[in-house]
Design a protein around this motif. Sequence first.
Motif, PDB file in Angstrom:
ATOM      1  N   GLY A 205     -21.621 -44.904  22.863  1.00  0.00           N
ATOM      2  CA  GLY A 205     -21.910 -46.329  22.987  1.00  0.00           C
ATOM      3  C   GLY A 205     -20.642 -47.147  23.158  1.00  0.00           C
ATOM      4  O   GLY A 205     -19.549 -46.720  22.781  1.00  0.00           O
ATOM      5  N   ARG A 206     -20.816 -48.332  23.737  1.00  0.00           N
ATOM      6  CA  ARG A 206     -19.727 -49.288  23.844  1.00  0.00           C
ATOM      7  C   ARG A 206     -20.329 -50.669  24.086  1.00  0.00           C
ATOM      8  O   ARG A 206     -21.460 -50.801  24.582  1.00  0.00           O
ATOM      9  N   LEU A 207     -19.565 -51.704  23.760  1.00  0.00           N
ATOM     10  CA  LEU A 207     -20.066 -53.076  23.907  1.00  0.00           C
ATOM     11  C   LEU A 207     -19.731 -53.665  25.262  1.00  0.00           C
ATOM     12  O   LEU A 207     -20.451 -54.509  25.780  1.00  0.00           O
ATOM     13  N   SER A 208     -18.612 -53.230  25.850  1.00  0.00           N
ATOM     14  CA  SER A 208     -18.165 -53.780  27.134  1.00  0.00           C
ATOM     15  C   SER A 208     -17.736 -52.651  28.056  1.00  0.00           C
ATOM     16  O   SER A 208     -17.300 -51.582  27.594  1.00  0.00           O
ATOM     17  N   ARG A 209     -17.841 -52.880  29.335  1.00  0.00           N
ATOM     18  CA  ARG A 209     -17.387 -51.869  30.301  1.00  0.00           C
ATOM     19  C   ARG A 209     -15.875 -51.700  30.273  1.00  0.00           C
ATOM     20  O   ARG A 209     -15.354 -50.724  30.808  1.00  0.00           O
ATOM     21  N   ARG A 259     -15.290 -58.664  15.613  1.00  0.00           N
ATOM     22  CA  ARG A 259     -14.208 -58.427  16.567  1.00  0.00           C
ATOM     23  C   ARG A 259     -13.310 -59.649  16.669  1.00  0.00           C
ATOM     24  O   ARG A 259     -13.782 -60.783  16.768  1.00  0.00           O
ATOM     25  N   LYS A 260     -12.008 -59.420  16.644  1.00  0.00           N
ATOM     26  CA  LYS A 260     -11.054 -60.521  16.744  1.00  0.00           C
ATOM     27  C   LYS A 260     -10.930 -61.035  18.176  1.00  0.00           C
ATOM     28  O   LYS A 260     -10.698 -62.218  18.404  1.00  0.00           O
ATOM     29  N   THR A 261     -11.072 -60.118  19.132  1.00  0.00           N
ATOM     30  CA  THR A 261     -10.960 -60.501  20.534  1.00  0.00           C
ATOM     31  C   THR A 261     -12.348 -60.721  21.115  1.00  0.00           C
ATOM     32  O   THR A 261     -13.189 -59.824  21.055  1.00  0.00           O
ATOM     33  N   PHE A 266     -20.049 -61.612  26.471  1.00  0.00           N
ATOM     34  CA  PHE A 266     -20.828 -62.391  25.514  1.00  0.00           C
ATOM     35  C   PHE A 266     -20.176 -63.725  25.161  1.00  0.00           C
ATOM     36  O   PHE A 266     -20.684 -64.450  24.309  1.00  0.00           O
ATOM     37  N   LYS A 267     -19.071 -64.064  25.806  1.00  0.00           N
ATOM     38  CA  LYS A 267     -18.311 -65.248  25.428  1.00  0.00           C
ATOM     39  C   LYS A 267     -19.071 -66.552  25.634  1.00  0.00           C
ATOM     40  O   LYS A 267     -18.794 -67.551  24.969  1.00  0.00           O
ATOM     41  N   ASP A 268     -20.038 -66.565  26.567  1.00  0.00           N
ATOM     42  CA  ASP A 268     -20.781 -67.786  26.852  1.00  0.00           C
ATOM     43  C   ASP A 268     -22.031 -67.937  25.982  1.00  0.00           C
ATOM     44  O   ASP A 268     -22.757 -68.924  26.103  1.00  0.00           O
ATOM     45  N   LEU A 269     -22.288 -66.979  25.109  1.00  0.00           N
ATOM     46  CA  LEU A 269     -23.454 -67.044  24.238  1.00  0.00           C
ATOM     47  C   LEU A 269     -23.041 -67.657  22.903  1.00  0.00           C
ATOM     48  O   LEU A 269     -22.344 -67.042  22.096  1.00  0.00           O
ATOM     49  N   LYS A 270     -23.466 -68.876  22.661  1.00  0.00           N
ATOM     50  CA  LYS A 270     -23.078 -69.606  21.455  1.00  0.00           C
ATOM     51  C   LYS A 270     -23.642 -68.915  20.215  1.00  0.00           C
ATOM     52  O   LYS A 270     -24.818 -68.584  20.137  1.00  0.00           O
ATOM     53  N   GLY A 271     -22.772 -68.694  19.238  1.00  0.00           N
ATOM     54  CA  GLY A 271     -23.191 -68.075  17.983  1.00  0.00           C
ATOM     55  C   GLY A 271     -23.225 -66.565  18.007  1.00  0.00           C
ATOM     56  O   GLY A 271     -23.554 -65.937  17.004  1.00  0.00           O
ATOM     57  N   CYS A 272     -22.876 -65.952  19.143  1.00  0.00           N
ATOM     58  CA  CYS A 272     -22.857 -64.489  19.230  1.00  0.00           C
ATOM     59  C   CYS A 272     -21.493 -63.981  18.779  1.00  0.00           C
ATOM     60  O   CYS A 272     -20.487 -64.216  19.444  1.00  0.00           O
ATOM     61  N   GLU A 273     -21.462 -63.279  17.648  1.00  0.00           N
ATOM     62  CA  GLU A 273     -20.216 -62.747  17.098  1.00  0.00           C
ATOM     63  C   GLU A 273     -20.420 -61.277  16.730  1.00  0.00           C
ATOM     64  O   GLU A 273     -20.587 -60.927  15.565  1.00  0.00           O
ATOM     65  N   PRO A 274     -20.466 -60.374  17.697  1.00  0.00           N
ATOM     66  CA  PRO A 274     -20.726 -58.962  17.415  1.00  0.00           C
ATOM     67  C   PRO A 274     -19.594 -58.306  16.628  1.00  0.00           C
ATOM     68  O   PRO A 274     -18.422 -58.623  16.822  1.00  0.00           O
ATOM     69  N   ASP A 275     -19.979 -57.390  15.740  1.00  0.00           N
ATOM     70  CA  ASP A 275     -18.970 -56.658  14.987  1.00  0.00           C
ATOM     71  C   ASP A 275     -18.565 -55.402  15.759  1.00  0.00           C
ATOM     72  O   ASP A 275     -19.055 -55.154  16.865  1.00  0.00           O
ATOM     73  N   VAL A 276     -17.674 -54.627  15.175  1.00  0.00           N
ATOM     74  CA  VAL A 276     -17.103 -53.485  15.904  1.00  0.00           C
ATOM     75  C   VAL A 276     -18.077 -52.328  16.071  1.00  0.00           C
ATOM     76  O   VAL A 276     -17.800 -51.386  16.831  1.00  0.00           O
ATOM     77  N   THR A 277     -19.227 -52.343  15.398  1.00  0.00           N
ATOM     78  CA  THR A 277     -20.208 -51.265  15.564  1.00  0.00           C
ATOM     79  C   THR A 277     -21.310 -51.628  16.557  1.00  0.00           C
ATOM     80  O   THR A 277     -22.146 -50.788  16.870  1.00  0.00           O
ATOM     81  N   ALA A 278     -21.325 -52.857  17.033  1.00  0.00           N
ATOM     82  CA  ALA A 278     -22.360 -53.277  17.987  1.00  0.00           C
ATOM     83  C   ALA A 278     -22.098 -52.677  19.359  1.00  0.00           C
ATOM     84  O   ALA A 278     -20.951 -52.495  19.765  1.00  0.00           O
ATOM     85  N   PRO A 306     -31.402 -55.888  17.405  1.00  0.00           N
ATOM     86  CA  PRO A 306     -30.539 -56.776  18.199  1.00  0.00           C
ATOM     87  C   PRO A 306     -29.813 -57.768  17.308  1.00  0.00           C
ATOM     88  O   PRO A 306     -30.320 -58.152  16.247  1.00  0.00           O
ATOM     89  N   LEU A 307     -28.637 -58.179  17.719  1.00  0.00           N
ATOM     90  CA  LEU A 307     -27.882 -59.182  16.965  1.00  0.00           C
ATOM     91  C   LEU A 307     -28.343 -60.579  17.373  1.00  0.00           C
ATOM     92  O   LEU A 307     -28.653 -60.832  18.541  1.00  0.00           O
ATOM     93  N   ASP A 308     -28.368 -61.471  16.410  1.00  0.00           N
ATOM     94  CA  ASP A 308     -28.767 -62.854  16.684  1.00  0.00           C
ATOM     95  C   ASP A 308     -27.855 -63.482  17.729  1.00  0.00           C
ATOM     96  O   ASP A 308     -26.637 -63.294  17.699  1.00  0.00           O
ATOM     97  N   ASN A 309     -28.462 -64.228  18.630  1.00  0.00           N
ATOM     98  CA  ASN A 309     -27.744 -65.011  19.648  1.00  0.00           C
ATOM     99  C   ASN A 309     -26.976 -64.144  20.651  1.00  0.00           C
ATOM    100  O   ASN A 309     -26.100 -64.653  21.351  1.00  0.00           O
ATOM    101  N   CYS A 310     -27.264 -62.841  20.712  1.00  0.00           N
ATOM    102  CA  CYS A 310     -26.521 -61.941  21.601  1.00  0.00           C
ATOM    103  C   CYS A 310     -27.401 -61.297  22.658  1.00  0.00           C
ATOM    104  O   CYS A 310     -27.124 -60.185  23.117  1.00  0.00           O
ATOM    105  N   LEU A 311     -28.464 -61.975  23.058  1.00  0.00           N
ATOM    106  CA  LEU A 311     -29.351 -61.450  24.096  1.00  0.00           C
ATOM    107  C   LEU A 311     -28.947 -62.008  25.459  1.00  0.00           C
ATOM    108  O   LEU A 311     -28.937 -63.223  25.659  1.00  0.00           O
ATOM    109  N   ILE A 312     -28.608 -61.132  26.376  1.00  0.00           N
ATOM    110  CA  ILE A 312     -28.324 -61.557  27.748  1.00  0.00           C
ATOM    111  C   ILE A 312     -29.632 -61.750  28.503  1.00  0.00           C
ATOM    112  O   ILE A 312     -29.772 -62.664  29.319  1.00  0.00           O
ATOM    113  N   ARG A 313     -30.599 -60.881  28.219  1.00  0.00           N
ATOM    114  CA  ARG A 313     -31.963 -61.030  28.718  1.00  0.00           C
ATOM    115  C   ARG A 313     -32.905 -61.003  27.526  1.00  0.00           C
ATOM    116  O   ARG A 313     -32.574 -60.439  26.478  1.00  0.00           O
TER     117      ARG A 313
END
Length: 336
Positions: A205-209, A259-261, A266-278, A306-313
């Motif tokens: 798994g990974r959060l970003s490409r 995640r610090k970075t 997900f930067k445009d999703l307000k309130g989305c703050e995924p942790d390092v295991t997402a 799913p994490l709150d506020n982190c849905l792209i679709r």
Amino acid sequence: LVKNMASSTRRRHAPNGDPSQQEEDDTSKGHSLSRQKTILFVAFAACVVVSTMYFLKSSTPIGIGTDEVTLINNTEVVQQIGVEAKSSGVESIRNAQKSLAEMSADNVKESANGKPSGTKPKEVLLSQGRSVQASVPGNLAHPNVVTSEKIDDWLKDRWQAAQDMSGTPITGTHWLEVDLEMAAHVSRVVIDWEVARASKFRIEGRLSRDEEWSEIANSGTAQTVTDDPVVAKVPKDQASKHVVQVLQVTDASSTAVVRKTPVPEFKDLKGCEPDVTAVRYIRLQVTELATQWGVSVWRLQVFGAPLDNCLIRPMPPQPSWLSASGAAGGAAPKAR
């Protein structure tokens, strides 16, 4: 009192009908009654103050129920926070309330960061209908079929890394990648293989490409089950063409940090703050075949929260068997 006695004596010796003497007596009597009322009021107020202080010292504090604070031998046992302290009046109560408030604030903070807040989130099917990529197109259906529950057609409802209809394997290692289009905590993965399955594989798994893949489960912990609710719907002669395995994923989200970075996706999703295991992307990486044929998959299902506020679709529709059973995969799996 002396003045009243003197006034009484004057009344006895004074001539009857003396108006001035009568007026003086009435005035003295009024003053005496006023002083008596003042003394009674002061005494009553003192009793109220003493009673209130005793009540505050001995009674159960407001805001903490009797099931949270037990008075034993003049010791306050604050059960919810595991603190035992000698009774020190209102100060110990305030300390207990402060600790409980801090615990509540921590839970709220964790929830805002996309982490579970005390209770385990309900498990849902994250991958239903999501897009899929593969190492090769294969000789049968498009890789997208593995996130569908349609398994009626042996040729059209599965992906296979084969060169021809004889199932000749395509050289190299092969993989399937699902885009969940959300940040989520994965709890389990279900693989519905055709008989042409893999003997060794891993789930990554990974959060970003932009990130490297991280292994979250592998074939060493896979459990083969016989009561899959989807396979249960097909005729028995077709069910023999399915090998269903379940892989549990260890939930480390309770100790994960945000995640610090910021993640670009997900930067445009307000309130989305995924942790390092997402994760957003899940990959089935095959490393060794179990048969002479190219590996083939009917379904690749990913479950989790799913994490709150982190849905792209929006969340995909949930299958009826999942809501009816209350857990992914229906009843407790039975090993073969």
